[in-house]
Structures are given as structure tokens and as C-alpha cells.
Write a protein that holds these residues in place. Sequence first.
Motif, mmCIF file in Angstrom:
data_model
loop_
_atom_site.group_PDB
_atom_site.id
_atom_site.type_symbol
_atom_site.label_atom_id
_atom_site.label_comp_id
_atom_site.label_asym_id
_atom_site.label_seq_id
_atom_site.Cartn_x
_atom_site.Cartn_y
_atom_site.Cartn_z
ATOM 1 N N ILE A 70 22.060 1.100 22.278
ATOM 2 C CA ILE A 70 22.219 -0.242 22.771
ATOM 3 C C ILE A 70 23.802 -0.627 22.845
ATOM 4 C CG2 ILE A 70 22.284 -2.928 22.948
ATOM 5 C CD1 ILE A 70 19.378 -2.364 22.026
ATOM 6 N N LEU A 71 24.448 -0.494 21.755
ATOM 7 C CA LEU A 71 25.965 -0.480 21.385
ATOM 8 C C LEU A 71 26.698 0.488 22.263
ATOM 9 C CD1 LEU A 71 28.016 -2.389 20.325
ATOM 10 C CD2 LEU A 71 27.885 -0.651 18.247
ATOM 11 N N LEU A 72 26.165 1.577 22.430
ATOM 12 C CA LEU A 72 26.986 2.593 23.145
ATOM 13 C C LEU A 72 26.873 2.145 24.681
ATOM 14 C CD1 LEU A 72 28.257 5.388 23.543
ATOM 15 C CD2 LEU A 72 26.013 6.554 23.782
ATOM 16 N N ALA A 73 25.931 1.653 25.118
ATOM 17 C CA ALA A 73 25.793 1.436 26.456
ATOM 18 C C ALA A 73 26.550 0.027 26.927
ATOM 19 C CB ALA A 73 24.354 1.162 27.078
ATOM 20 N N LEU A 74 26.805 -0.840 26.175
ATOM 21 C CA LEU A 74 27.287 -1.963 26.064
ATOM 22 C C LEU A 74 28.977 -1.744 26.230
ATOM 23 C CD1 LEU A 74 25.603 -4.582 23.834
ATOM 24 C CD2 LEU A 74 25.889 -4.667 26.297
ATOM 25 N N MET A 75 29.270 -0.743 25.264
ATOM 26 C CA MET A 75 30.897 -0.344 25.224
ATOM 27 C C MET A 75 31.127 0.412 26.558
ATOM 28 S SD MET A 75 31.487 0.883 21.412
ATOM 29 C CE MET A 75 33.363 1.085 21.669
ATOM 30 N N LEU A 76 30.251 1.368 26.857
ATOM 31 C CA LEU A 76 30.738 2.078 28.032
ATOM 32 C C LEU A 76 30.734 1.385 29.248
ATOM 33 C CD1 LEU A 76 28.726 5.471 27.519
ATOM 34 C CD2 LEU A 76 31.126 4.840 27.026
ATOM 35 N N HIS A 77 29.778 0.461 29.419
ATOM 36 C CA HIS A 77 29.695 -0.728 30.631
ATOM 37 C C HIS A 77 30.934 -1.527 30.852
ATOM 38 C CE1 HIS A 77 28.656 -4.648 32.634
ATOM 39 N NE2 HIS A 77 27.983 -3.877 33.323
ATOM 40 N N GLU A 78 31.471 -1.797 29.295
ATOM 41 C CA GLU A 78 32.784 -2.633 29.320
ATOM 42 C C GLU A 78 34.000 -1.555 29.474
ATOM 43 O OE1 GLU A 78 35.465 -5.802 28.794
ATOM 44 O OE2 GLU A 78 32.960 -5.781 28.959
ATOM 45 N N VAL A 79 34.019 -0.369 29.165
ATOM 46 C CA VAL A 79 35.257 0.370 29.689
ATOM 47 C C VAL A 79 35.331 1.216 30.842
ATOM 48 C CG1 VAL A 79 36.429 2.253 28.552
ATOM 49 C CG2 VAL A 79 35.484 0.691 26.995
ATOM 50 N N ALA A 80 33.938 1.405 31.176
ATOM 51 C CA ALA A 80 34.022 2.338 32.477
ATOM 52 C C ALA A 80 34.567 1.674 33.839
ATOM 53 C CB ALA A 80 32.478 2.566 32.930
ATOM 54 N N PRO A 81 34.609 0.280 34.020
ATOM 55 C CA PRO A 81 35.499 -0.283 34.953
ATOM 56 C C PRO A 81 37.011 -0.098 34.913
ATOM 57 C CG PRO A 81 33.642 -1.676 34.396
ATOM 58 C CD PRO A 81 33.760 -0.836 33.338
ATOM 59 N N GLN A 82 37.354 -0.054 33.718
ATOM 60 C CA GLN A 82 38.876 0.281 33.150
ATOM 61 C C GLN A 82 38.966 1.396 33.731
ATOM 62 O OE1 GLN A 82 40.931 -1.946 30.188
ATOM 63 N NE2 GLN A 82 38.745 -2.680 29.455
ATOM 64 N N VAL A 83 38.315 2.527 33.244
ATOM 65 C CA VAL A 83 38.568 3.824 33.600
ATOM 66 C C VAL A 83 38.711 4.073 35.077
ATOM 67 C CG1 VAL A 83 37.773 6.314 33.501
ATOM 68 C CG2 VAL A 83 37.489 5.002 31.279
#
Length: 278
Positions: free
Chosen positions: A66-79
Motif C-alpha cells: 500500500i505504501l509503495l503504491a501511494l509513494m509512486l502515485h505521488e511521485v509519478a506525475p512529477q517524473v
Amino acid sequence: MNLPHYLVSFTPGVTPLSTAVEVLPMLAGYLAFIFSAKAFMTDRKPYQLTSLFRAHNLCLSFASAILLALMLHEVAPQVWQHGFRHTLCSPKTLTPRLEFYYILNYYFKFVELFDTVFLVLKKKPLKFLHVYHHAATAWLCYLILYARVPGAWTAISLNLTVHVVMYYYYYATAGGARFWWKEYLTVTQIGQFIIDLLMIIYGVYEHYAHNYYQYLPHSGDCSLGRLKHGELYTFAIFLSYLGLFVNFYMQTYTRLPSKSKSKNPGASCNGKDIITVR
């Protein structure tokens, strides 16, 4: 649900376990408890604790996913918008939400200390690699939060990915399952540390080239966080992990078979349980 500000933003002296004065005694207490419990269990029968052990590992595997999914969801738009380098080097990467996820990951490290408690109560071998890694990782996550390292999401995401698989492995094998790929989980962990070290080297090079040696080719500044020499501390910790895990792999998976086993090529020469990153 609205949480207090100090729980969603790392505030030294206010957020729980946000100062070295709190963290170091906590880790010293962990070590004292573990070795005291090990001595206490010397003449006692091991506890089974199978159901509790499986629940502990399943919860950590699920929570890591869950935490991995949340972090990637937050960072992916910036990438997507600014590129990978931006998310690695720019202080703007560390949004309030991402900082909150860093805090959750940090607190996970103290829950994971119970891994060692289970080993002691079950009278399993207590290796230096395991004990050191648990204590050092909690300290490392504290340093990341204190220093406000924007690109730490890369190392945290890699570690969470490994944890999803690793804790599921422990959950399943405690129930009797067997997997052929446990050796490759250790290889993945070694690869994780190599990537972490390369990320640090890249950030340090970019920072010093931009600020002190501009004649060197570089793409711009790269934030190393606000902790002086913090990159040296994190590099030293990751390098120690790499050395210890390579040594573990060599000792566990590359030993020459004994004479008795060499007569039977089909016999397994791996009789040890995997010790994994936690």
C-alpha cells in the motif's frame, strides 16, 4: 481524517522519535532487549508462535504494498512532467504528502524490529547481519527525514518492493510453502544496494560539480538535504549493507559441496533460511 501537523510533517523535537536523543536510546534498548532475551531463552524450549508470526509478516507485506503504491502515485506525475532527474534532485519533490509517506516508512522500521523478537523466541540463529541491518535501517530512515532528502523516495520504493515479496515469503513458508526463487530475492537485494549507491554517487557528483567544479560536465545542482555530510553517512550505511549481503550470498549459495554431497549432484547444498533486508 485530519492528523496533527507534527504527524504529517517531520518536526524535530515534536514528532515522535524525531531527535537523535530519542532514536539512539530506543535502538540501544532494542539491542539490550534482544541479547537479554536470547540469554533468557538459552535453557528454555522455543515458542512456536506460528499464527502470530504469519500475521506479522502478512501485515507488513500488505502495508508495504500500500505504501509503495501511494509513494509512486505521488511521485509519478512529477517524473512525467519534469523528468526523473528532477524528482531525484529538486527539493520540490518532497511534497507534504510524500513527507508523510516517508514518516510512515520510518515508523515501519520500528514495527519490523519485532522480526528479531520472533527469531529469539523461536530460538532461530541470530546473525549479525540481521541485527545490524534492523538497527541501522531505522537510523538511516531517521537521517533521511531529518535531512529532508528529496530523492530518498527511490531507495524507499526499492526497499518497499523487496519487502512486499520478502514478508510474503516469510508468511508463506511459515505455513509450509516452499519457493525455488529465494536465492534470487537475495540477488535482488544486492542489486537494490548497488542502485542506491549509484544514486548517491550521482547526486554528490552533480552537487559538487555545480557548486565547486563547474568545469566538469554536469546537468545542474542536486540537493543533498540539510544534514551536513549526510550523504557520507548514508553512503557508508548502504556500502556496509552491500558488503554484508554479498558475503551472506557467497557463504550461503556459492559454497563448494562437501564430499558426501558431491556424490549426489541432485542434493541441495542450501540448508539455511534466507536472511533478507528488513
